[in-house]
Structure formats: C-alpha cells, structure tokens
Design an enzyme around this catalytic site. Structure first.
Site, PDB file in Angstrom:
ATOM      1  N   LYS A  86      56.740 -22.519  -0.379  1.00 45.52           N
ATOM      2  CA  LYS A  86      56.915 -22.623  -1.832  1.00 45.52           C
ATOM      3  C   LYS A  86      57.751 -21.461  -2.326  1.00 45.52           C
ATOM      4  O   LYS A  86      57.524 -20.318  -1.947  1.00 45.52           O
ATOM      5  CB  LYS A  86      55.521 -22.563  -2.483  1.00 45.52           C
ATOM      6  CG  LYS A  86      55.511 -22.611  -3.983  1.00 45.52           C
ATOM      7  CD  LYS A  86      55.401 -24.043  -4.474  1.00 45.52           C
ATOM      8  CE  LYS A  86      55.700 -24.189  -5.941  1.00 45.52           C
ATOM      9  NZ  LYS A  86      57.157 -24.195  -6.247  1.00 45.52           N
ATOM     10  N   LYS A 110      53.163 -13.234  -2.216  1.00 40.98           N
ATOM     11  CA  LYS A 110      52.640 -13.602  -3.545  1.00 40.98           C
ATOM     12  C   LYS A 110      51.588 -14.700  -3.412  1.00 40.98           C
ATOM     13  O   LYS A 110      50.553 -14.653  -4.073  1.00 40.98           O
ATOM     14  CB  LYS A 110      53.772 -14.133  -4.439  1.00 40.98           C
ATOM     15  CG  LYS A 110      54.745 -13.083  -4.905  1.00 40.98           C
ATOM     16  CD  LYS A 110      55.688 -13.680  -5.966  1.00 40.98           C
ATOM     17  CE  LYS A 110      56.982 -12.916  -6.041  1.00 40.98           C
ATOM     18  NZ  LYS A 110      57.890 -13.368  -7.085  1.00 40.98           N
ATOM     19  N   LYS A 122      62.247 -19.742  -0.018  1.00 38.83           N
ATOM     20  CA  LYS A 122      63.194 -19.310  -1.059  1.00 38.83           C
ATOM     21  C   LYS A 122      64.538 -19.959  -0.801  1.00 38.83           C
ATOM     22  O   LYS A 122      64.889 -20.218   0.349  1.00 38.83           O
ATOM     23  CB  LYS A 122      63.365 -17.792  -1.012  1.00 38.83           C
ATOM     24  CG  LYS A 122      63.969 -17.207  -2.260  1.00 38.83           C
ATOM     25  CD  LYS A 122      62.926 -17.150  -3.344  1.00 38.83           C
ATOM     26  CE  LYS A 122      63.335 -16.374  -4.551  1.00 38.83           C
ATOM     27  NZ  LYS A 122      62.165 -15.980  -5.337  1.00 38.83           N
ATOM     28  N   ASN A 237      64.568 -13.787 -19.098  1.00 38.13           N
ATOM     29  CA  ASN A 237      63.428 -14.685 -19.224  1.00 38.13           C
ATOM     30  C   ASN A 237      62.102 -13.914 -19.245  1.00 38.13           C
ATOM     31  O   ASN A 237      61.334 -14.000 -20.208  1.00 38.13           O
ATOM     32  CB  ASN A 237      63.471 -15.696 -18.067  1.00 38.13           C
ATOM     33  CG  ASN A 237      62.477 -16.815 -18.266  1.00 38.13           C
ATOM     34  OD1 ASN A 237      62.255 -17.249 -19.392  1.00 38.13           O
ATOM     35  ND2 ASN A 237      61.875 -17.261 -17.195  1.00 38.13           N
ATOM     36  N   SER A 364      53.084 -22.692 -10.987  1.00 38.08           N
ATOM     37  CA  SER A 364      53.769 -23.739 -10.214  1.00 38.08           C
ATOM     38  C   SER A 364      52.756 -24.495  -9.353  1.00 38.08           C
ATOM     39  O   SER A 364      52.829 -25.717  -9.211  1.00 38.08           O
ATOM     40  CB  SER A 364      54.825 -23.121  -9.292  1.00 38.08           C
ATOM     41  OG  SER A 364      56.045 -23.003  -9.964  1.00 38.08           O
TER      42      SER A 364
HETATM   43  N1  GLU Z   1      60.854 -17.937  -8.433  1.00 40.39           N
HETATM   44  C1  GLU Z   1      59.527 -17.572  -8.821  1.00 40.39           C
HETATM   45  C2  GLU Z   1      59.042 -16.453  -7.932  1.00 40.39           C
HETATM   46  O1  GLU Z   1      59.816 -15.799  -7.312  1.00 40.39           O
HETATM   47  C3  GLU Z   1      58.590 -18.759  -8.867  1.00 40.39           C
HETATM   48  C4  GLU Z   1      58.409 -19.485  -7.578  1.00 40.39           C
HETATM   49  C5  GLU Z   1      57.616 -20.783  -7.755  1.00 40.39           C
HETATM   50  O2  GLU Z   1      57.234 -21.072  -8.869  1.00 40.39           O
HETATM   51  O3  GLU Z   1      57.428 -21.443  -6.737  1.00 40.39           O
HETATM   52  O4  GLU Z   1      57.879 -16.148  -7.897  1.00 40.39           O
END
Ligand code: GLU
Length: 430
Positions: A86, A110, A122, A237, A364
């Site tokens: 993810k 994360k 990513k 943002n 998400s």
């Molecule tokens: N791009 C965001 C991050 O780096 C969100 C990733 C997501 O929602 O999967 O945490």
C-alpha cells in the site's frame, strides 16, 4: 499582518522539492539498527533492506500539440508478508527509482506503526505536473495504470495520492483499472472522490494525524496547545490543513513558509486570510513584500516546529539553533540522522515522519475496508477511529523510546519494522 524583513534571501525553485539521493542508505542504516535491537539476524535485514519487487515502466503519452512524449514511471513493493502492499504515487520531475524504493520501505514502517494489515508500496512518475494540461495528466495517469496493472489490485497492491497527485487522478486511475479488469473495483485505489467510493476525512487525514500527534506531544512536555506558538514550514496540502486545524484549536501560528520564503508575526498570523489567498501549489509569500528565508523560519522562537515541506531541512548545522521544545515532522525526512541525535540530546521531543504522517494511510485503509464492505462510515466514525490509532501508535513509540533509552525515530523504526520481520519469518522466508 507584519512580516520580518529578509536578509540573504535565497530562492529555491519548486523543482528542488524532492528527497535527497542518500535516502535509501540512511533508511538502511536505521532499519539495521532497529532489527538488531529487536534481535533479528542479518538475513532479516538482507530481506527487508530493499523492496521485493520494483517495476520500471515507460509510458507514451499523446501531448496536446500532437507530439508523443515518453515518461518513466516506477512501482516498488517492499514486503507483502503481512498483506497487500500500500502506498501513494507521486508525480514529480525528480522522482527516482531509489527514492521510490526507500519510500516503499517507509510505507511498510507506517503500516507497521499504525498496525494496518499491509506492507509498503510506492510509485512515481518523472514528470512536471505544473506544466501539463488536464488532458495530458489524464492520459499519463491512465497510461501508468495500464503499465503496472499486472502487479497491482485490491488484494495485491493498492495505490493512493502522494506529492502532486489528487482525488481526480485517483478517479482516472480507478476508471482505467475497472476498464482493464472489466469489473467495478473501487478498492483498487484509495484517496478517491467521495462519490466514487472515497472516505470521509481522507483529504484531511494526514493533517488530522499530525494534529493528534502534536496534542500528545505537548501533553508530554506540559505545554498547553491553546496559545502555543507554532511555526509551520510549507503551506501545501498537509501544511495548510494543519494550520487551519491548529488555528481552530486556539494555537498561535507565528510563522509559515512556501518554497520561496516565509512570513512571521509573533502575535499570530491570520490563517483564514492566508488560506483564502493561497494558490493550488500553496504559494503565499509572494503576497508580501517583507519575508524571511526558510532557514530563518526554522530558527524562530516558538514552542512547536512543524517541517511540512521537503527533506533535509534540520541538519547538524542548524539543529543547535532550533528553539522549539517539540518538532513534529509532517514532511518526509526533514531531519537528518545527525540532527535527530542533537535534538534528542537537547531534550527536544521529536515526533518522526513515519509516525506523524501515518494518518493518511490509516484513513486509506478505512476507505479500502469500506469499499470491501460496501458500507460507508460517517465523518465522526472516521475521525474517532483515526484518533484511537494515532494515540496508541504515539504512545507505543514513546514508551519504546523511554524504556530502551533510544530517540523517537529509532523507536518508531523498532515498532514499525517488527510486523514485517515477524511475518516474513513465520512464513519461512528467512
Ligand atoms: N502517500 C501517503 C503516504 O505517504 C498516503 C499513502 C496511502 O494512503 O496509501 O503516507
């Protein structure tokens, strides 16, 4: 509104907004240290130091002037022992394979910190969205999905927004994936518009998560958020939503910046006015004659400093000049490892990026769960569930830092890498 006059004003182009090339190496160093603290072998480090899969694609796009331009894109999948991978897709002129690989590892961390059933992924496309038309961006987004469609999907790898991508781009990507797969698959991607299966609270989730971390951090430091003096670097943002949330909590936002410079008012800036005037790339300093540089901004007298722009901003050179008692990283990698140690030595409470910015991927996950159930939650349900996860993630990392006598960043890596390591071992991979 007053603003300080600048000395030695340096101008940075928006193109410098990307991670530095040594990102992968510094990620390796700290992952190795975290795995050692957890008692894992060198083989586990060998497995987790790089993504399991990285795909490079070339995407031909018909431009508005009739020419064809070929773009390069990447998708990295760090580890899928825990579940599907993810993470977001960024559109940026300086995207590189190494950057995408490092950021996929950060996504695993994360997800581990927030205890989500995912590994990290990513993506990125080397492009300059500021110079592209709506139609060109749509064709590029659809081309990217066609190019990576074999390795992504609601149970394989779930993309999302990241730098310079938004809910409209997610909508095009979802539509393209639905065309390829011939079924409606909203759970293929998150960060969609509400009407296409998005979740309440997704757009503000990162800022909400940072706000929750700030509230937890000030409690530890005995500071009251009401009237606390806050400096935010970046008004994109994350920075802009964050400024609004903190302003609504009664905090005084004394400094704010964009890529060109910052503005400062010890009495507190008029945030609603700035929000009204910012453009879609978060520019506000151009509205003022008197500005300060980004490096002056970081050293302002304040209680809480929030770097919410780009990497490598707090370094060994300026870490001793930081006046804040709490630093909360809303950007990716704004503080170098050396500076992390200096701040820890000075008893500055640092809330690391992989914890502070976990709110985005957490909501998400909520969006994906709602898509899978076909049952949608209220804004209050989303907010409460996010708060629970962020508070417990903060607390577990804070406890590891205290009990193991390590800085908050290493503590976050220890908590974040544990699930991927354990799941890989249980599956018999290492
Ligand atoms: N791009 C965001 C991050 O780096 C969100 C990733 C997501 O929602 O999967 O945490």
């Amino acid at each position: 509104m007053k603003a300080l006059h600048t000395k030695n004003k340096t101008q940075k182009s928006p193109k410098s907004q990307t991670e530095k090339p040594d990102l992968l190496q510094s990620t390796h160093a700290i992952i190795r240290e975290a795995l050692q603290k957890l008692g894992y072998s060198e083989q586990v480090f060998e497995l987790l130091k790089e993504p399991l899969r990285t795909l490079t694609v070339r995407i031909p796009v018909k431009m508005d002037d009739g020419s064809v331009k070929v773009f390069t894109g990447f998708r990295a999948q760090h580890n899928d022992a825990v579940g599907p991978t993810k993470g977001g897709v960024r559109f940026h002129p300086q995207v590189s394979e190494d950057e995408v690989k490092a950021l996929s590892i950060w996504m695993s961390l994360k997800c581990g910190i927030a205890n989500l059933p995912y590994g990290g992924g990513k993506g990125g496309i080397v492009c300059d969205p500021q110079t592209m038309s709506f139609g060109e961006l749509e064709r590029l987004s659809r081309g990217y999905v066609r190019a990576i469609s074999q390795i992504v999907g609601p149970t394989k790898d779930i993309p999302a927004p990241d730098v310079y991508t938004n809910s409209q781009i997610m909508a095009w990507m979802m539509d393209e994936y639905s065309n390829i797969r011939e079924f409606d698959s909203p759970g293929f991607i998150t960060g969609k518009p509400l009407v296409l299966g998005g979740s309440h609270g997704r757009e503000t989730a990162t800022a909400q998560g940072v706000t929750i971390c700030i509230k937890e951090a000030v409690k530890k430091k005995g500071i009251s958020l009401k009237n606390a003096r806050i400096v935010i670097q970046g008004f994109g943002n994350a920075g802009s939503f964050l400024a609004k949330m903190l302003y609504d909590e009664g905090a005084k936002i004394v400094g704010i910046s964009d890529v060109l410079g910052g503005i400062y008012d010890p009495g507190g800036l008029d945030i609603p006015f700035l929000l009204d005037r910012r453009d879609s790339f978060g520019m506000i300093s151009n509205l003022f004659e008197e500005t300060i540089t980004n490096s002056e901004l970081l050293e302002l007298d304040c209680d809480i400093l929030v770097p919410a722009a780009i990497s490598n901003q707090i370094t060994a050179e300026n870490a001793y000049q930081i006046k804040a008692a709490v630093v909360v990283e809303a950007a990716n990698g704004p503080t170098t490892l050396e500076a992390t140690k200096i701040l820890a030595g000075r008893e500055v409470l640092l809330v690391p990026d992989i914890l502070a910015s976990a709110g985005g991927v957490t909501v998400s996950y909520f969006e994906w769960v709602q898509n899978n159930q076909g049952y949608y939650w209220t804004p209050e349900e989303v907010r409460d569930k996010l708060e629970k996860i962020m508070v417990s993630s903060f607390e577990s990392i804070y406890q590891v830092a205290q009990t193991q006598q390590v800085d908050m960043r290493l503590a976050a890596y220890i908590v974040g890498i544990q699930k991927a390591a354990q799941a890989s071992q249980l599956r018999g991979w290492v």
